[in-house]
Design a protein around this motif. Structure first.
Motif, PDB file in Angstrom:
ATOM      1  N   ARG A 166     -17.403 -46.905 -53.577  1.00 33.71           N
ATOM      2  CA  ARG A 166     -16.276 -47.268 -52.859  1.00 33.71           C
ATOM      3  C   ARG A 166     -16.302 -48.685 -52.064  1.00 33.71           C
ATOM      4  NH1 ARG A 166     -13.602 -42.662 -49.188  1.00 33.71           N
ATOM      5  NH2 ARG A 166     -14.982 -43.313 -47.707  1.00 33.71           N
ATOM      6  N   LYS A 177     -11.482 -49.451 -47.463  1.00 32.73           N
ATOM      7  CA  LYS A 177     -12.086 -48.928 -46.143  1.00 32.73           C
ATOM      8  C   LYS A 177     -12.307 -49.974 -45.344  1.00 32.73           C
ATOM      9  CE  LYS A 177     -14.762 -45.134 -44.352  1.00 32.73           C
ATOM     10  NZ  LYS A 177     -13.822 -44.363 -43.461  1.00 32.73           N
ATOM     11  N   TYR A 208      -8.110 -50.044 -39.358  1.00 30.16           N
ATOM     12  CA  TYR A 208      -8.247 -49.051 -38.360  1.00 30.16           C
ATOM     13  C   TYR A 208      -7.838 -48.908 -36.932  1.00 30.16           C
ATOM     14  CZ  TYR A 208     -10.798 -46.309 -41.859  1.00 30.16           C
ATOM     15  OH  TYR A 208     -11.089 -45.537 -42.989  1.00 30.16           O
ATOM     16  N   GLU A 232      -2.299 -38.562 -43.758  1.00 31.17           N
ATOM     17  CA  GLU A 232      -3.596 -38.156 -43.417  1.00 31.17           C
ATOM     18  C   GLU A 232      -3.653 -38.177 -41.865  1.00 31.17           C
ATOM     19  OE1 GLU A 232      -6.376 -40.621 -45.328  1.00 31.17           O
ATOM     20  OE2 GLU A 232      -5.584 -42.421 -44.576  1.00 31.17           O
ATOM     21  N   SER A 266      -8.961 -40.346 -39.595  1.00 26.55           N
ATOM     22  CA  SER A 266     -10.072 -40.479 -40.345  1.00 26.55           C
ATOM     23  C   SER A 266     -10.430 -39.322 -41.220  1.00 26.55           C
ATOM     24  CB  SER A 266     -11.087 -41.062 -39.439  1.00 26.55           C
ATOM     25  OG  SER A 266     -11.537 -39.904 -38.623  1.00 26.55           O
ATOM     26  N   SER A 315     -10.121 -40.113 -50.372  1.00 22.86           N
ATOM     27  CA  SER A 315     -11.436 -39.449 -49.866  1.00 22.86           C
ATOM     28  C   SER A 315     -12.467 -38.658 -50.675  1.00 22.86           C
ATOM     29  CB  SER A 315     -11.225 -38.588 -48.658  1.00 22.86           C
ATOM     30  OG  SER A 315     -11.928 -37.645 -48.281  1.00 22.86           O
ATOM     31  N   ILE A 316     -13.777 -39.231 -50.543  1.00 23.06           N
ATOM     32  CA  ILE A 316     -14.634 -38.415 -51.208  1.00 23.06           C
ATOM     33  C   ILE A 316     -14.681 -37.039 -50.787  1.00 23.06           C
ATOM     34  CG2 ILE A 316     -17.523 -38.460 -51.378  1.00 23.06           C
ATOM     35  CD1 ILE A 316     -17.016 -41.516 -50.958  1.00 23.06           C
ATOM     36  N   THR A 317     -14.581 -36.550 -49.261  1.00 23.70           N
ATOM     37  CA  THR A 317     -14.537 -35.257 -48.926  1.00 23.70           C
ATOM     38  C   THR A 317     -13.389 -34.353 -49.628  1.00 23.70           C
ATOM     39  OG1 THR A 317     -15.567 -36.110 -46.806  1.00 23.70           O
ATOM     40  CG2 THR A 317     -15.128 -33.724 -47.047  1.00 23.70           C
ATOM     41  N   THR A 364     -15.722 -37.376 -44.015  1.00 25.63           N
ATOM     42  CA  THR A 364     -17.239 -37.403 -43.765  1.00 25.63           C
ATOM     43  C   THR A 364     -17.565 -36.920 -42.209  1.00 25.63           C
ATOM     44  OG1 THR A 364     -17.485 -38.760 -45.484  1.00 25.63           O
ATOM     45  CG2 THR A 364     -19.016 -38.691 -44.063  1.00 25.63           C
TER      46      THR A 364
HETATM   47  C1  LIG Z   1      -8.498 -43.153 -42.983  1.00 27.35           C
HETATM   48  C2  LIG Z   1      -9.442 -42.137 -43.521  1.00 27.35           C
HETATM   49  N1  LIG Z   1      -9.017 -41.197 -44.304  1.00 27.35           N
HETATM   50  C3  LIG Z   1      -9.793 -40.171 -44.684  1.00 27.35           C
HETATM   51  C4  LIG Z   1     -11.032 -40.478 -44.732  1.00 27.35           C
HETATM   52  C5  LIG Z   1     -12.123 -39.286 -45.260  1.00 27.35           C
HETATM   53  O1  LIG Z   1     -12.606 -40.189 -46.260  1.00 27.35           O
HETATM   54  P1  LIG Z   1     -14.026 -39.582 -46.739  1.00 27.35           P
HETATM   55  O2  LIG Z   1     -14.151 -38.188 -46.992  1.00 27.35           O
HETATM   56  O3  LIG Z   1     -14.484 -40.555 -47.872  1.00 27.35           O
HETATM   57  O4  LIG Z   1     -15.001 -39.537 -45.325  1.00 27.35           O
HETATM   58  C6  LIG Z   1     -11.697 -41.429 -43.792  1.00 27.35           C
HETATM   59  C7  LIG Z   1     -13.027 -41.539 -43.728  1.00 27.35           C
HETATM   60  O5  LIG Z   1     -13.683 -40.837 -43.027  1.00 27.35           O
HETATM   61  C8  LIG Z   1     -10.764 -42.401 -43.310  1.00 27.35           C
HETATM   62  O6  LIG Z   1     -11.466 -43.479 -42.511  1.00 27.35           O
END
Ligand SMILES: Cc1ncc(COP(=O)(O)O)c(C=O)c1O
Length: 310
Positions: free
Chosen positions: A65, A160, A165, A194, A197, A220-222, A259
């Motif tokens: 990513r 990202k 941010y 969302e 983060s 998001s990876i999570t 994450t």
């Molecule tokens: C804006 C935003 N949304 C969602 C997430 C969740 O993404 P991930 O699961 O890849 O960490 C993040 C990062 O942690 C983020 O910065």
């Protein structure tokens, strides 16, 4: 002389070297500082008692990513996923961690005088000790933010990118000032996007629902991990679709995932309880499944873990 800090004993990776925490610096005239021209990742590492090593969760996916984020931001060169992956592993090893850590690889436009807005591309990685948020147990209270989630026509929220941010930061500050734990942002269409983060899920009539990837969210990876675990471990298929704000009043359960936030229940939005206002049964089972996977308690059938011998 600056006051001693909590990370002074740690090494930082910067452009191929491993340097003391205080020596990792960026020039004040770099595009990283002038425009926030940088992309980053957050990766978790956990100490696995069973395996007697550190385990890093979905490292390859995060590094992939990060390559995409650099391309979206039009960097003139791209620090490769393979290069960053190797550097992350070496940094964790050299710091000798035997506890939970948060790793932050960053690719940024460095230098100190070029007029270019596309380079030179440099890289840095920090890794600091960080456990699970306490709030993951009790659940959090969220505020629907008056800040709108950045739309894809304004900034590439799919990247990202550091500059994005400030949107998260302002929403988070507003929520805290108003007495909440965190924020929940709506997109331009007024649908749930969302958290600052983390991604959002709710459970309606026993069905997990999460905002679609075209709702101005980070892919998001999570979120992907959670959809997989809900299906494989809990036997629940997730609906990915637009979510209306008023649906929150009809949800039995809700949670954030990311994450950093791992799986954190949302028990209240704008002072109105979600369900009965307590941490629900689906989110509890999901938290356990998630923790068992990321800490290497369960077998890693999906190849999500990278082991690092210390
Ligand atoms: C804006 C935003 N949304 C969602 C997430 C969740 O993404 P991930 O699961 O890849 O960490 C993040 C990062 O942690 C983020 O910065």
């Amino acid at each position: 002389m600056a006051e001693p800090g909590p990370h002074d004993d740690l090494l930082v990776y910067q452009n191929g070297d491993f340097v003391p925490w205080r020596d990792a610096t960026v020039h004040v005239f770099s595009p990283a500082l002038k425009y926030g021209a940088a992309v980053f990742e957050g990766v978790r590492g956990y100490w696995s008692k069973d395996r007697e090593c550190m385990v890093l969760f979905r490292l390859q996916d995060h590094m992939r990513r990060m390559e995409i984020s650099q391309r979206i931001l039009r960097f003139e060169t791209v620090v490769s996923a393979e290069e960053m992956e190797a550097a992350v592993i070496e940094l964790v090893r050299r710091n000798g961690f035997r506890e939970s850590v948060h790793i932050r690889p960053t690719a940024y436009l460095g230098g100190d005088g070029e007029a270019s807005v596309r380079g030179p591309v440099e890289s840095v990685i920090t890794a600091i000790r960080r456990g699970t948020h306490k709030i993951a147990e009790t659940g959090c209270r969220a505020q629907i933010s008056s800040w709108e989630r950045i739309s894809d026509r304004v900034m590439p929220g799919r990247a990202k990118a550091v500059g994005n941010y400030n949107n998260s930061r302002l929403a988070g500050i507003q929520a805290k000032v108003d007495g909440y734990d965190t924020a929940l942002l709506l997109n331009r269409a007024g649908k749930i996007a969302e958290g600052p983060s983390m991604c959002f899920f709710m459970v309606r009539d026993g069905v997990p629902v999460t905002s679609s990837i075209t709702s101005d969210i980070l892919e998001s990876i999570t979120r992907d991990t959670v959809i997989t675990l809900l299906r494989d471990e809990l036997g629940l298929e997730t609906e990915e679709r637009e979510i209306d704000r008023s649906e929150l009043f009809m949800a039995e359960e809700a949670f954030f995932c990311g994450t950093g936030w791992e799986v954190t229940p949302v028990i209240d939005v704008d002072g109105a309880p979600i369900g009965n206002g307590e941490v629900g049964p689906i989110v509890k089972r999901l938290q356990q499944a998630y923790l068992d996977i990321v800490t290497g308690v369960r077998e890693d059938a999906r190849g999500w873990l990278t082991e690092v011998e210390i």
